[in-house]
Enzyme design. Structure first.
Site, PDB file in Angstrom:
ATOM      1  N   GLU A  15       0.972  -1.150   0.013  1.00  7.63           N
ATOM      2  CA  GLU A  15      -0.079  -0.133  -0.062  1.00  7.63           C
ATOM      3  C   GLU A  15       0.756   1.270   0.001  1.00  7.63           C
ATOM      4  O   GLU A  15       0.456   2.217  -0.747  1.00  7.63           O
ATOM      5  CB  GLU A  15      -1.024  -0.016   1.198  1.00  7.63           C
ATOM      6  N   ASN A  33       3.769   1.274  -0.995  1.00  5.28           N
ATOM      7  CA  ASN A  33       4.468   1.430  -2.490  1.00  5.28           C
ATOM      8  C   ASN A  33       3.597   2.113  -3.553  1.00  5.28           C
ATOM      9  O   ASN A  33       4.140   3.067  -4.120  1.00  5.28           O
ATOM     10  CB  ASN A  33       4.585  -0.105  -3.015  1.00  5.28           C
ATOM     11  N   TYR A  57       8.522 -13.437   6.706  1.00  2.65           N
ATOM     12  CA  TYR A  57       8.009 -12.423   7.405  1.00  2.65           C
ATOM     13  C   TYR A  57       8.038 -12.492   8.944  1.00  2.65           C
ATOM     14  O   TYR A  57       8.028 -13.684   9.338  1.00  2.65           O
ATOM     15  CB  TYR A  57       6.439 -12.323   7.133  1.00  2.65           C
ATOM     16  N   TYR A  58       8.294 -11.566   9.599  1.00  2.47           N
ATOM     17  CA  TYR A  58       8.273 -11.479  11.021  1.00  2.47           C
ATOM     18  C   TYR A  58       7.141 -10.353  11.647  1.00  2.47           C
ATOM     19  O   TYR A  58       7.602  -9.392  11.964  1.00  2.47           O
ATOM     20  CB  TYR A  58       9.527 -11.183  11.691  1.00  2.47           C
ATOM     21  N   ASN A  85      -3.226  -9.111  -4.107  1.00  2.06           N
ATOM     22  CA  ASN A  85      -2.183  -9.303  -3.547  1.00  2.06           C
ATOM     23  C   ASN A  85      -2.090 -10.603  -2.775  1.00  2.06           C
ATOM     24  O   ASN A  85      -1.789 -10.201  -1.345  1.00  2.06           O
ATOM     25  CB  ASN A  85      -1.824  -7.858  -2.881  1.00  2.06           C
ATOM     26  N   GLY A 103       4.155  -4.985  -9.313  1.00  2.00           N
ATOM     27  CA  GLY A 103       2.466  -5.021  -9.490  1.00  2.00           C
ATOM     28  C   GLY A 103       1.748  -3.536  -8.683  1.00  2.00           C
ATOM     29  O   GLY A 103       0.876  -3.137  -9.062  1.00  2.00           O
ATOM     30  N   ASP A 104       2.447  -3.158  -7.709  1.00  2.59           N
ATOM     31  CA  ASP A 104       2.162  -1.848  -7.094  1.00  2.59           C
ATOM     32  C   ASP A 104       2.481  -0.518  -7.933  1.00  2.59           C
ATOM     33  O   ASP A 104       1.457   0.220  -8.031  1.00  2.59           O
ATOM     34  CB  ASP A 104       2.724  -1.828  -5.853  1.00  2.59           C
TER      35      ASP A 104
END
Length: 312
Positions: A35, A37, A103-104, A165, A256-257
């Protein structure tokens, strides 16, 4: 305000060389978040944008807020959370391929986003609301927030642009398909990648995917096809739009963004759908030639204006 978006942005760590992360010793710190981005890319293209989120009241939270604000995006509705931390993630680089992402972000500050955090008077000012399928995957309250924003957009007669996404590291295929299909029906413009469209509809071809998604409030679907370009579909027109050739792909992140930002930029400038898709393809292509999510997005006044049909 031209576009308001909401969602989680994180601190991204990328190694200074490709290969498995277990062998990496040096990392670069950057920003990552679909978002933000989009908000940053639109800001560079000359539009007024706002980003809504929660960040930890920590050094990483300040870094994320300051970076996004420094790109000209309004961050006045960002909440700093004293109890939960800013999320981080790592990317293992694979040149010419999608990166391996770790991811964290569980129990992050952004995952605590709730409808009470949304200022209706602020959201109502936007011409377009941009949403992604990442936010509803973060937590039940984040999902409630997305539906709340959809209700506000209907109330204020705003156009909602939705990029699925899909992040299957956050939830199952079945749950993602059920929730995101329901959200898509309530959005006016839907921008899936072909793999996402296949997951949401069970169909294989861009034509079938688009036709299945053209229901409910949805009047326009653009299926992103990578190096093959895009497939544009409305209820009375369909066509393939060729990609912009990129001779050397460095990093696919953010493409894509960038497309979503370019497409909305075209609409905001009064372009028709075809011209807007062409601009989206161009902005997405810029992202491919540079490492990082936002580093490759161009500024409007610095773009090559040879294609006057797109850039005018």
């Amino acid at each position: 305000m031209d576009v308001i978006t909401l969602g989680e942005s994180m601190v991204l760590f990328t190694p200074d060389s490709p290969g498995p992360l277990r062998f990496a010793t040096n990392f670069n710190k950057k920003l990552g978040g679909a978002e933000s981005n989009v908000a940053i890319a639109l800001s560079r293209l000359g539009h007024q944008t706002g980003w809504i989120s929660r960040l930890g009241s920590d050094e990483f939270g300040l870094y994320v807020r300051n970076f996004i604000r420094g790109e000209g995006v309004d961050t006045s509705r960002v909440i700093f959370d004293e109890q939960n931390q800013t999320a981080v993630f790592f990317k293992g680089l694979n040149p010419g391929q999608d990166p391996n992402v770790f991811y964290y972000r569980k129990h992050s500050a952004a995952s605590q986003l709730s409808p009470e955090n949304i200022d209706e008077s602020y959201v109502s000012k936007a011409k377009y609301i941009h949403l992604t399928g990442i936010t509803p995957a973060l937590s039940p309250t984040c999902r409630e927030t997305i539906y709340h924003v959809l209700d506000l957009a209907k109330k204020h007669k705003q156009t909602v642009v939705f990029d699925p996404n899909i992040r299957l590291k956050l939830w199952s295929k079945e749950e993602a398909s059920d929730v995101l299909s329901d959200i898509a029906k309530q959005c006016h413009i839907v921008l899936p990648g072909i793999d996402e469209g296949q997951l949401l509809t069970g169909n294989d071809s861009p034509e079938e995917v688009a036709n299945d998604l053209l229901q409910g409030d949805t009047h326009t679907v653009v299926v992103k096809l990578g190096e093959k370009g895009s497939f544009l579909a409305t209820k009375d027109h369909q066509q393939y739009v060729p990609a912009v050739n990129v001779s050397h792909v460095v990093d696919t992140a953010g493409a894509g963004d960038g497309f979503a930002a370019g497409f909305m930029s075209g609409l905001l400038r009064g372009f028709d759908y075809l011209q807007s898709v062409e601009l989206g393809n161009r902005i997405g292509a810029h992202a491919l030639s540079v490492s990082g999510d936002v580093e490759g997005y161009p500024y409007w006044n610095k773009m090559n204006t040879n294609n006057q049909e797109v850039l005018r």
